[in-house]
Write a protein that holds these residues in place. Structure first.
Motif, PDB file in Angstrom:
ATOM      1  N   MET A   1       0.961  -1.127   0.013  1.00  0.00           N
ATOM      2  CA  MET A   1      -0.009  -0.143  -0.051  1.00  0.00           C
ATOM      3  C   MET A   1       0.849   1.108  -0.092  1.00  0.00           C
ATOM      4  O   MET A   1       1.984   1.223   0.742  1.00  0.00           O
ATOM      5  N   ALA A   2       0.634   2.182  -0.856  1.00  0.00           N
ATOM      6  CA  ALA A   2       1.333   3.420  -0.915  1.00  0.00           C
ATOM      7  C   ALA A   2       0.610   4.672  -0.286  1.00  0.00           C
ATOM      8  O   ALA A   2      -0.605   4.659  -0.395  1.00  0.00           O
ATOM      9  N   MET A   3       1.286   5.651   0.063  1.00  0.00           N
ATOM     10  CA  MET A   3       0.951   6.986   0.239  1.00  0.00           C
ATOM     11  C   MET A   3       1.466   7.887  -0.233  1.00  0.00           C
ATOM     12  O   MET A   3       2.536   8.082  -0.600  1.00  0.00           O
ATOM     13  N   ASN A   4       0.602   8.979  -0.490  1.00  0.00           N
ATOM     14  CA  ASN A   4       1.335  10.345  -0.904  1.00  0.00           C
ATOM     15  C   ASN A   4       1.878  11.401   0.021  1.00  0.00           C
ATOM     16  O   ASN A   4       1.081  11.446   1.066  1.00  0.00           O
ATOM     17  N   VAL A   5       2.781  11.705  -0.059  1.00  0.00           N
ATOM     18  CA  VAL A   5       3.408  12.788   0.778  1.00  0.00           C
ATOM     19  C   VAL A   5       3.498  14.118   0.122  1.00  0.00           C
ATOM     20  O   VAL A   5       4.518  14.055  -0.863  1.00  0.00           O
ATOM     21  N   SER A   6       2.833  14.924   0.782  1.00  0.00           N
ATOM     22  CA  SER A   6       2.812  16.384   0.066  1.00  0.00           C
ATOM     23  C   SER A   6       4.199  17.074   0.587  1.00  0.00           C
ATOM     24  O   SER A   6       4.547  17.203   1.846  1.00  0.00           O
ATOM     25  N   MET A  15      -0.755  12.996   3.485  1.00  0.00           N
ATOM     26  CA  MET A  15      -2.034  12.727   2.915  1.00  0.00           C
ATOM     27  C   MET A  15      -2.089  11.202   3.104  1.00  0.00           C
ATOM     28  O   MET A  15      -1.311  10.578   2.727  1.00  0.00           O
ATOM     29  N   SER A  16      -3.268  10.702   3.483  1.00  0.00           N
ATOM     30  CA  SER A  16      -3.340   9.396   3.960  1.00  0.00           C
ATOM     31  C   SER A  16      -4.333   8.881   2.711  1.00  0.00           C
ATOM     32  O   SER A  16      -4.983   7.904   3.088  1.00  0.00           O
ATOM     33  N   ALA A  17      -4.269   9.062   1.452  1.00  0.00           N
ATOM     34  CA  ALA A  17      -5.028   8.432   0.408  1.00  0.00           C
ATOM     35  C   ALA A  17      -4.244   7.264  -0.134  1.00  0.00           C
ATOM     36  O   ALA A  17      -3.154   7.214  -0.303  1.00  0.00           O
ATOM     37  N   ILE A  18      -5.046   6.177  -0.392  1.00  0.00           N
ATOM     38  CA  ILE A  18      -4.443   4.956  -0.711  1.00  0.00           C
ATOM     39  C   ILE A  18      -4.327   4.927  -2.340  1.00  0.00           C
ATOM     40  O   ILE A  18      -5.294   5.466  -3.018  1.00  0.00           O
ATOM     41  N   ASN A  19      -3.441   4.561  -2.831  1.00  0.00           N
ATOM     42  CA  ASN A  19      -3.131   4.478  -4.210  1.00  0.00           C
ATOM     43  C   ASN A  19      -3.662   3.196  -4.774  1.00  0.00           C
ATOM     44  O   ASN A  19      -2.987   2.269  -4.516  1.00  0.00           O
ATOM     45  N   THR A  20      -4.784   3.402  -5.539  1.00  0.00           N
ATOM     46  CA  THR A  20      -5.421   1.848  -5.962  1.00  0.00           C
ATOM     47  C   THR A  20      -5.058   1.620  -7.391  1.00  0.00           C
ATOM     48  O   THR A  20      -5.346   0.559  -8.008  1.00  0.00           O
ATOM     49  N   THR A  21      -4.149   2.230  -8.089  1.00  0.00           N
ATOM     50  CA  THR A  21      -3.617   1.942  -9.351  1.00  0.00           C
ATOM     51  C   THR A  21      -3.118   0.442  -9.327  1.00  0.00           C
ATOM     52  O   THR A  21      -3.400  -0.169 -10.367  1.00  0.00           O
ATOM     53  N   PRO A  22      -2.244   0.104  -8.568  1.00  0.00           N
ATOM     54  CA  PRO A  22      -1.361  -1.180  -8.626  1.00  0.00           C
ATOM     55  C   PRO A  22      -2.566  -2.236  -8.305  1.00  0.00           C
ATOM     56  O   PRO A  22      -2.488  -3.334  -9.060  1.00  0.00           O
ATOM     57  N   LEU A  23      -3.579  -1.995  -7.613  1.00  0.00           N
ATOM     58  CA  LEU A  23      -4.664  -3.052  -7.201  1.00  0.00           C
ATOM     59  C   LEU A  23      -5.499  -2.913  -8.482  1.00  0.00           C
ATOM     60  O   LEU A  23      -5.739  -4.211  -8.912  1.00  0.00           O
ATOM     61  N   VAL A  24      -5.885  -1.954  -9.100  1.00  0.00           N
ATOM     62  CA  VAL A  24      -6.629  -2.078 -10.342  1.00  0.00           C
ATOM     63  C   VAL A  24      -5.994  -2.870 -11.473  1.00  0.00           C
ATOM     64  O   VAL A  24      -6.342  -3.588 -12.375  1.00  0.00           O
ATOM     65  N   ASP A  25      -4.691  -2.550 -11.559  1.00  0.00           N
ATOM     66  CA  ASP A  25      -3.836  -3.381 -12.490  1.00  0.00           C
ATOM     67  C   ASP A  25      -3.831  -4.944 -12.297  1.00  0.00           C
ATOM     68  O   ASP A  25      -3.961  -5.595 -13.270  1.00  0.00           O
ATOM     69  N   VAL A  26      -3.557  -5.368 -11.075  1.00  0.00           N
ATOM     70  CA  VAL A  26      -3.795  -6.469 -10.816  1.00  0.00           C
ATOM     71  C   VAL A  26      -5.055  -7.426 -11.184  1.00  0.00           C
ATOM     72  O   VAL A  26      -5.067  -8.446 -11.574  1.00  0.00           O
ATOM     73  N   MET A  27      -6.141  -6.491 -10.655  1.00  0.00           N
ATOM     74  CA  MET A  27      -7.275  -7.046 -10.716  1.00  0.00           C
ATOM     75  C   MET A  27      -7.598  -7.130 -12.357  1.00  0.00           C
ATOM     76  O   MET A  27      -8.536  -8.084 -12.773  1.00  0.00           O
TER      77      MET A  27
END
Length: 141
Positions: A1-6, A15-27
């Motif tokens: 799980m990744a986090m964006n740091v401002s 910033m505690s938003a979850i990066n869902t791009t890798p999850l979507v790619d795997v799915m």
């Protein structure tokens, strides 16, 4: 799980938003794999045997009709052929023609398959590419 740091402004705020791009790619990859493999895994090979009927074939003047009668004698366009060697020589001439005509084979119903098989072997040896079989249509179709 990744986090964006401002990096702008306040460094203490994360910033505690979850990066869902890798999850979507795997799915998506898993979905594609399942879509491809499931039909192959559950395929049961439904076989429907061909019907006993024939299409009407247009006879062209350049087509050559070879016939085998019930005694196993060969005919080239209704003219008897003396021997298999003579037949092979004629077939080689046909194979070298450009464009190559179609050979249409007519075999008597009561002839031994051996005679028709020899004719097909000679056609193959000569290098003829277009071969067809002439049959009678089935009654009732």
């Amino acid at each position: 799980m990744a986090m964006n740091v401002s990096t702008e402004g306040d460094e203490d705020e994360v910033m505690s938003a979850i990066n869902t791009t890798p999850l979507v790619d795997v799915m998506l990859v898993l979905l594609i794999i399942f879509l491809i493999t499931i039909p192959v895994a559950i395929q049961t090979v439904p076989v429907e045997l061909p019907k006993a009927s024939s299409e009407v074939n247009q006879t062209r003047p350049e087509n050559i009709t070879l016939a085998v009668d019930k005694d196993g004698k060969y005919y080239w366009d209704a003219m008897p052929v003396g021997s298999r060697d003579e037949m092979l020589e004629r077939l080689i001439e046909v194979a070298n023609a450009e464009p190559q005509p179609e050979i249409q084979v007519r075999g008597d119903l009561s002839v031994r398959f051996e005679a028709v098989g020899r004719l097909i072997l000679d056609i193959q040896r000569a290098g003829v590419q277009k071969v067809g079989f002439i049959t009678e249509p089935v009654q009732g179709n």
